[in-house]
Design a protein around this motif. Structure first.
Motif, PDB file in Angstrom:
ATOM      1  N   PRO A 163      -2.597   8.986   8.514  1.00  0.00           N
ATOM      2  CA  PRO A 163      -2.849   7.765   7.808  1.00  0.00           C
ATOM      3  C   PRO A 163      -2.765   7.925   6.232  1.00  0.00           C
ATOM      4  O   PRO A 163      -3.285   9.078   5.875  1.00  0.00           O
ATOM      5  CB  PRO A 163      -4.101   7.344   8.220  1.00  0.00           C
ATOM      6  N   ARG A 164      -2.039   7.251   5.375  1.00  0.00           N
ATOM      7  CA  ARG A 164      -1.907   7.524   4.002  1.00  0.00           C
ATOM      8  C   ARG A 164      -2.498   6.199   3.291  1.00  0.00           C
ATOM      9  O   ARG A 164      -2.150   5.299   3.610  1.00  0.00           O
ATOM     10  CB  ARG A 164      -0.539   8.001   3.711  1.00  0.00           C
ATOM     11  N   HIS A 165      -3.062   6.570   2.104  1.00  0.00           N
ATOM     12  CA  HIS A 165      -3.286   5.511   1.418  1.00  0.00           C
ATOM     13  C   HIS A 165      -2.464   4.683   0.764  1.00  0.00           C
ATOM     14  O   HIS A 165      -2.577   3.290   0.581  1.00  0.00           O
ATOM     15  CB  HIS A 165      -4.254   6.041   0.171  1.00  0.00           C
ATOM     16  N   TYR A 166      -1.378   5.352   0.251  1.00  0.00           N
ATOM     17  CA  TYR A 166      -0.066   4.401  -0.237  1.00  0.00           C
ATOM     18  C   TYR A 166       0.442   3.617   0.336  1.00  0.00           C
ATOM     19  O   TYR A 166       1.248   2.697  -0.028  1.00  0.00           O
ATOM     20  CB  TYR A 166       0.716   5.608  -0.910  1.00  0.00           C
ATOM     21  N   THR A 167       0.353   3.624   1.691  1.00  0.00           N
ATOM     22  CA  THR A 167       1.016   2.685   2.728  1.00  0.00           C
ATOM     23  C   THR A 167       0.548   1.357   2.505  1.00  0.00           C
ATOM     24  O   THR A 167       0.893   0.290   3.013  1.00  0.00           O
ATOM     25  CB  THR A 167       1.170   3.032   3.990  1.00  0.00           C
ATOM     26  N   GLY A 168      -0.902   1.295   2.200  1.00  0.00           N
ATOM     27  CA  GLY A 168      -1.455   0.016   2.214  1.00  0.00           C
ATOM     28  C   GLY A 168      -1.836  -0.400   3.554  1.00  0.00           C
ATOM     29  O   GLY A 168      -2.554  -1.660   3.667  1.00  0.00           O
ATOM     30  N   ARG A 169      -2.054   0.184   4.708  1.00  0.00           N
ATOM     31  CA  ARG A 169      -2.283  -0.113   6.031  1.00  0.00           C
ATOM     32  C   ARG A 169      -3.634  -0.059   6.401  1.00  0.00           C
ATOM     33  O   ARG A 169      -4.442  -1.000   6.962  1.00  0.00           O
ATOM     34  CB  ARG A 169      -1.654   0.818   6.985  1.00  0.00           C
ATOM     35  N   TRP A 170      -4.520   0.416   5.198  1.00  0.00           N
ATOM     36  CA  TRP A 170      -5.917   0.545   5.179  1.00  0.00           C
ATOM     37  C   TRP A 170      -6.542  -1.001   5.060  1.00  0.00           C
ATOM     38  O   TRP A 170      -7.694  -1.259   5.378  1.00  0.00           O
ATOM     39  CB  TRP A 170      -6.562   1.472   4.314  1.00  0.00           C
ATOM     40  N   ARG A 171      -5.612  -1.966   4.220  1.00  0.00           N
ATOM     41  CA  ARG A 171      -6.112  -3.075   3.916  1.00  0.00           C
ATOM     42  C   ARG A 171      -6.130  -4.265   5.060  1.00  0.00           C
ATOM     43  O   ARG A 171      -7.047  -5.063   5.355  1.00  0.00           O
ATOM     44  CB  ARG A 171      -5.314  -3.692   2.889  1.00  0.00           C
ATOM     45  N   GLN A 172      -5.511  -3.747   6.217  1.00  0.00           N
ATOM     46  CA  GLN A 172      -5.096  -4.334   7.221  1.00  0.00           C
ATOM     47  C   GLN A 172      -6.285  -5.134   8.098  1.00  0.00           C
ATOM     48  O   GLN A 172      -6.593  -6.281   8.385  1.00  0.00           O
ATOM     49  CB  GLN A 172      -4.187  -4.079   8.375  1.00  0.00           C
ATOM     50  N   PRO A 173      -7.267  -4.543   8.274  1.00  0.00           N
ATOM     51  CA  PRO A 173      -8.867  -4.746   9.076  1.00  0.00           C
ATOM     52  C   PRO A 173      -9.250  -5.840   8.212  1.00  0.00           C
ATOM     53  O   PRO A 173     -10.017  -6.683   8.842  1.00  0.00           O
ATOM     54  CB  PRO A 173      -9.532  -3.415   9.126  1.00  0.00           C
ATOM     55  N   PHE A 174      -9.179  -5.923   6.846  1.00  0.00           N
ATOM     56  CA  PHE A 174      -9.876  -6.937   6.104  1.00  0.00           C
ATOM     57  C   PHE A 174      -9.358  -8.349   6.271  1.00  0.00           C
ATOM     58  O   PHE A 174      -9.895  -9.259   5.875  1.00  0.00           O
ATOM     59  CB  PHE A 174     -10.081  -6.568   4.542  1.00  0.00           C
ATOM     60  N   GLU A 175      -7.854  -8.245   6.660  1.00  0.00           N
ATOM     61  CA  GLU A 175      -7.391  -9.657   6.707  1.00  0.00           C
ATOM     62  C   GLU A 175      -7.483 -10.320   8.124  1.00  0.00           C
ATOM     63  O   GLU A 175      -7.147 -11.592   8.302  1.00  0.00           O
ATOM     64  CB  GLU A 175      -5.802  -9.237   6.644  1.00  0.00           C
ATOM     65  N   THR A 176      -8.479  -9.751   9.014  1.00  0.00           N
ATOM     66  CA  THR A 176      -8.423 -10.415   9.956  1.00  0.00           C
ATOM     67  C   THR A 176     -10.073 -10.533  10.620  1.00  0.00           C
ATOM     68  O   THR A 176     -10.305 -10.568  11.668  1.00  0.00           O
ATOM     69  CB  THR A 176      -7.693  -9.523  11.374  1.00  0.00           C
ATOM     70  N   GLN A 177     -10.763 -10.111   9.730  1.00  0.00           N
ATOM     71  CA  GLN A 177     -12.376 -10.120   9.831  1.00  0.00           C
ATOM     72  C   GLN A 177     -12.871 -11.195   8.911  1.00  0.00           C
ATOM     73  O   GLN A 177     -12.481 -11.720   8.154  1.00  0.00           O
ATOM     74  CB  GLN A 177     -12.933  -8.742   9.783  1.00  0.00           C
ATOM     75  N   ASN A 178     -14.262 -11.605   9.549  1.00  0.00           N
ATOM     76  CA  ASN A 178     -15.101 -12.538   8.584  1.00  0.00           C
ATOM     77  C   ASN A 178     -16.428 -11.828   8.324  1.00  0.00           C
ATOM     78  O   ASN A 178     -17.397 -12.374   8.305  1.00  0.00           O
ATOM     79  CB  ASN A 178     -15.358 -13.848   9.357  1.00  0.00           C
ATOM     80  N   LEU A 179     -16.501 -10.502   8.110  1.00  0.00           N
ATOM     81  CA  LEU A 179     -17.738  -9.881   8.027  1.00  0.00           C
ATOM     82  C   LEU A 179     -17.780  -9.673   6.484  1.00  0.00           C
ATOM     83  O   LEU A 179     -19.176  -9.235   6.100  1.00  0.00           O
ATOM     84  CB  LEU A 179     -17.839  -8.262   8.999  1.00  0.00           C
ATOM     85  N   PHE A 180     -16.894  -9.359   5.754  1.00  0.00           N
ATOM     86  CA  PHE A 180     -16.829  -8.950   4.460  1.00  0.00           C
ATOM     87  C   PHE A 180     -16.156  -9.803   3.457  1.00  0.00           C
ATOM     88  O   PHE A 180     -14.990 -10.421   3.886  1.00  0.00           O
ATOM     89  CB  PHE A 180     -16.385  -7.507   4.077  1.00  0.00           C
TER      90      PHE A 180
END
Length: 255
Positions: A163-180
Motif C-alpha cells: 500500500p502506498r500513500h500516493y495512490t490515494g486508495r487510503w481515502r476509499q473507506p471514508f467514501e462508504t462509511q457514516n462514522l466520520f
C-alpha cells in the motif's frame, strides 16, 4: 487483520535505519495537533501505527496522555527506547487493546495507508469518545524537485502490492462509511536536513518494500541512488535539505 509482509519484514529488519533516515515533523504541525486534532495537555491520545516513536515524541511534547500502538515488535522496542515512559502496546488498527470511548483523539503518522479499511475505521470509531477526532499525517516527498523524482523512479518498480500513500486508495473507506465527517486537508512545507547518507540513503533503504528485498537487490538500488550524486549538484553538498510537504488530514467522529 494480518500485517502486510512488506511492513512486517521490512520494518523488522530496518528499524534502526528507519529511525535514522525518516524526517521529523515541521514545528507548525504542533499548532494543528493542539487546536485542530485536540491532542493538547490532558487529552488522551492514541498514536496508531507508531513505528519507532518519531511522532509519539511530538504528541508527548504537547502534554497529552499518549498510548502508542505498534504491531511490529522491533519497531515498538525502538519506540520504548526513544520515548521512555510512554505507554506502548502491541495491537493493530483493527484490534486495539483499549476500552470503548476511552480516547479523545487518534493520530496515524506515515501509517494509515497500511490499514485503510472499514474494519480499522470501525475500531477507531469504537475507541474514540463522542466528538473525538482522527488525524492522518504524512511527510510526502516533493517530487517537483528533479532529483527527488529521480529517486522515486528508481524505487517505484519494486513496490509490488505494498500500500502506498500516493495512490490515494487510503481515502476509499471514508467514501462508504457514516462514522466520520469528510476529511479536511492542511499542508505544511518541510525539509529533512542532514548528510546524504542520512536523508537519502537511510531514508530509502528503510522503505518497507526495499528493506524486504534480497541483499543483492538492495545493494543494486543503493548503488543507483548513490550514482545520482554525479548527476545532480544539489546532492553533492555536505548537507542536504530533502524537501517534503507534510499533509495533515482531519475527520471527526459523527456519533
Amino acid at each position: 487483520m494480518a500485517i502486510h509482509q512488506a511492513a512486517q519484514q521490512g520494518f523488522s529488519q530496518q528499524s534502526s535505519t528507519y529511525q535514522r533516515g525518516r524526517p521529523e515533523y515541521p514545528a507548525e504541525l504542533l499548532g494543528w495537533l493542539d487546536h485542530d486534532l485536540g491532542a493538547r495537555a490532558g487529552a488522551d491520545v492514541v498514536d496508531l501505527g507508531a513505528g519507532t516513536g518519531k511522532f509519539t515524541t511530538l504528541l508527548a511534547r504537547l502534554g497529552a496522555g499518549v498510548t502508542a500502538i505498534e504491531p511490529v515488535d522491533a519497531m515498538r522496542e525502538r519506540l520504548i527506547e526513544a520515548v521512555p515512559g510512554v505507554r506502548a502496546l502491541p495491537g493493530s488498527a483493527e484490534s486495539m487493546p483499549l476500552d470503548d470511548a476511552s480516547v479523545d483523539a487518534v493520530a496515524c503518522a506515515q501509517a494509515f495507508h497500511w490499514f485503510a479499511n472499514e474494519a480499522a475505521l470501525a475500531e477507531i470509531h469504537r475507541v474514540l469518545r463522542p466528538g473525538g477526532r482522527l488525524g492522518l499525517i504524512w511527510n510526502v516527498r516533493d517530487e517537483r524537485v528533479d532529483w527527488v523524482a529521480a529517486i522515486t523512479g528508481i524505487i517505484t518498480p519494486y513496490e509490488g502490492d505494498a500500500p502506498r500513500h500516493y495512490t490515494g486508495r487510503w481515502r476509499q473507506p471514508f467514501e462508504t462509511q457514516n462514522l466520520f465527517t469528510p476529511l479536511q486537508r492542511t499542508s505544511f512545507s518541510h525539509s529533512h536536513v542532514g548528510s546524504f547518507d542520512q536523508v537519502v540513503i537511510d531514508r530509502f533503504m528503510s522503505v518497507s518494500f526495499i528493506a524486504a528485498l534480497p541483499e543483492q537487490n538492495k545493494r543494486e538500488i543503493e548503488a543507483r541512488i548513490r550514482a545520482l550524486r554525479d548527476v545532480y549538484p544539489a546532492l553533492q553538498s555536505e548537507t542536504i535539505a530533502f524537501p517534503y510537504q507534510t499533509e495533515a488530514w482531519l475527520s471527526e467522529r459523527i456519533r
